[in-house]
Scaffold this motif. Structure first.
Motif, short mmCIF file in Angstrom:
data_model
loop_
_atom_site.label_atom_id
_atom_site.label_comp_id
_atom_site.label_asym_id
_atom_site.label_seq_id
_atom_site.Cartn_x
_atom_site.Cartn_y
_atom_site.Cartn_z
N TYR A 59 0.82 -1.20 0.00
CA TYR A 59 0.00 0.00 0.00
C TYR A 59 0.86 1.26 0.00
N TYR A 60 2.16 1.07 -0.10
CA TYR A 60 3.09 2.20 -0.12
C TYR A 60 4.21 1.95 -1.13
N LEU A 61 4.88 3.04 -1.47
CA LEU A 61 6.09 3.02 -2.30
C LEU A 61 7.17 3.66 -1.45
N SER A 62 8.41 3.22 -1.56
CA SER A 62 9.44 3.81 -0.72
C SER A 62 10.78 3.88 -1.43
N LYS A 63 11.62 4.72 -0.86
CA LYS A 63 12.97 4.92 -1.39
C LYS A 63 13.85 5.39 -0.24
N SER A 64 15.06 4.84 -0.15
CA SER A 64 16.03 5.30 0.85
C SER A 64 16.96 6.31 0.20
N VAL A 124 5.69 6.90 0.42
CA VAL A 124 4.46 7.55 -0.05
C VAL A 124 3.37 6.49 -0.20
N VAL A 125 2.14 6.91 -0.12
CA VAL A 125 1.03 5.99 -0.30
C VAL A 125 1.01 5.53 -1.77
N ASN A 126 0.60 4.31 -1.98
CA ASN A 126 0.35 3.80 -3.32
C ASN A 126 -1.18 3.73 -3.48
N ILE A 147 -12.30 0.86 -4.00
CA ILE A 147 -13.11 1.76 -4.83
C ILE A 147 -13.29 1.10 -6.21
N LYS A 148 -14.53 0.91 -6.60
CA LYS A 148 -14.85 0.20 -7.85
C LYS A 148 -15.21 1.14 -9.00
N ASN A 149 -15.42 2.41 -8.72
CA ASN A 149 -15.81 3.40 -9.72
C ASN A 149 -14.71 3.52 -10.79
N PRO A 150 -15.02 3.17 -12.05
CA PRO A 150 -14.00 3.21 -13.12
C PRO A 150 -13.37 4.59 -13.34
N LYS A 151 -14.18 5.65 -13.23
CA LYS A 151 -13.64 7.01 -13.41
C LYS A 151 -12.66 7.34 -12.28
N ALA A 152 -13.02 6.96 -11.06
CA ALA A 152 -12.13 7.19 -9.92
C ALA A 152 -10.85 6.37 -10.06
N LYS A 153 -10.99 5.12 -10.53
CA LYS A 153 -9.81 4.25 -10.70
C LYS A 153 -8.79 4.87 -11.66
N GLU A 154 -9.28 5.50 -12.72
CA GLU A 154 -8.37 6.17 -13.68
C GLU A 154 -7.55 7.24 -12.97
N ILE A 155 -8.21 8.03 -12.15
CA ILE A 155 -7.53 9.10 -11.42
C ILE A 155 -6.56 8.51 -10.39
N ILE A 156 -6.99 7.48 -9.69
CA ILE A 156 -6.14 6.82 -8.70
C ILE A 156 -4.88 6.28 -9.36
N ASN A 157 -5.04 5.65 -10.52
CA ASN A 157 -3.87 5.13 -11.26
C ASN A 157 -2.92 6.26 -11.66
N VAL A 170 -2.50 9.10 -10.08
CA VAL A 170 -1.80 9.57 -8.88
C VAL A 170 -0.70 8.58 -8.47
N SER A 171 -0.98 7.28 -8.61
CA SER A 171 0.05 6.28 -8.30
C SER A 171 1.28 6.50 -9.18
N GLU A 172 1.06 6.74 -10.46
CA GLU A 172 2.18 7.00 -11.37
C GLU A 172 2.91 8.29 -10.99
N MET A 173 2.15 9.30 -10.57
CA MET A 173 2.77 10.56 -10.14
C MET A 173 3.69 10.32 -8.94
N PHE A 174 3.22 9.52 -7.99
CA PHE A 174 4.04 9.26 -6.81
C PHE A 174 5.30 8.46 -7.16
N LYS A 175 5.21 7.57 -8.13
CA LYS A 175 6.42 6.85 -8.57
C LYS A 175 7.42 7.86 -9.15
N THR A 176 6.91 8.80 -9.94
CA THR A 176 7.77 9.83 -10.53
C THR A 176 8.37 10.71 -9.43
N ILE A 177 7.55 11.11 -8.49
CA ILE A 177 8.02 11.95 -7.38
C ILE A 177 9.15 11.26 -6.64
N LEU A 178 8.96 9.99 -6.31
CA LEU A 178 10.02 9.27 -5.60
C LEU A 178 11.30 9.20 -6.44
#
Length: 151
Positions: A24-29, A118-120, A128-138, A140-148
């Motif tokens: 449920y998280y992404l991390s980096k040292s 960071v949260v994944n 959350i099963k809402n397809p429109k929400a899932k698109e946004i969630i995905n 944000v997950s990619e954004m957090f990978k980039t941020i890290l």
């Protein structure tokens, strides 16, 4: 240049592998102290449209509340919010705000090493099963990978 690109690719692969494990998280040292990395984390979050809405030193707060029974290493929690994305997802899934703001944790490993966590959202918000929400969630997950990768 080749070495820098290889190191960056290894960091991205490491972050991606962590996400694929279902965490449920992404991390980096990073090889700097919490005090040194905090401004960099805030700068990278800002670059990607996230504002810092809260910041707490959990180790200090818990020690104040619970006294000497708490012997915790430095542990900072930053609440970050991208207002455009928050509005967008609340518009399609109004109760999603239970997960907001997104958290970034800075954990002391040793004097010159900090783990940035960071949260994944892709995993943390799996219910959350809402397809429109899932698109946004995905997104944000990619954004957090980039941020890290940029920290």
């Amino acid at each position: 240049m080749k070495v820098k690109i290889s190191i960056l690719l290894l960091m991205i692969i490491s972050i991606s592998v962590n996400a694929q494990k279902g965490n449920y998280y992404l991390s980096k040292s990073v090889d700097v102290s919490i005090e040194e990395i905090t401004p960099k984390v805030k700068e990278v979050l800002k670059k990607h449209g996230f504002g810092v809405v809260s910041e707490s030193n959990m180790d200090q707060s818990l020690k104040e509340k619970l006294g000497d029974v708490v012997d915790m290493k430095p542990y900072k929690v930053i609440g970050a919010c991208n207002a455009k994305i928050a509005h967008k997802i609340i518009s399609v899934e109004e109760n999603v705000a239970i997960f907001l703001p997104c958290k970034v944790i800075l954990k002391y490993i040793d004097e010159n090493k900090t783990e940035v966590v960071v949260v994944n959202p892709k995993i943390a918000m799996k219910a959350i099963k809402n397809p429109k929400a899932k698109e946004i969630i995905n997104e944000v997950s990619e954004m957090f990978k980039t941020i890290l990768s940029e920290i």
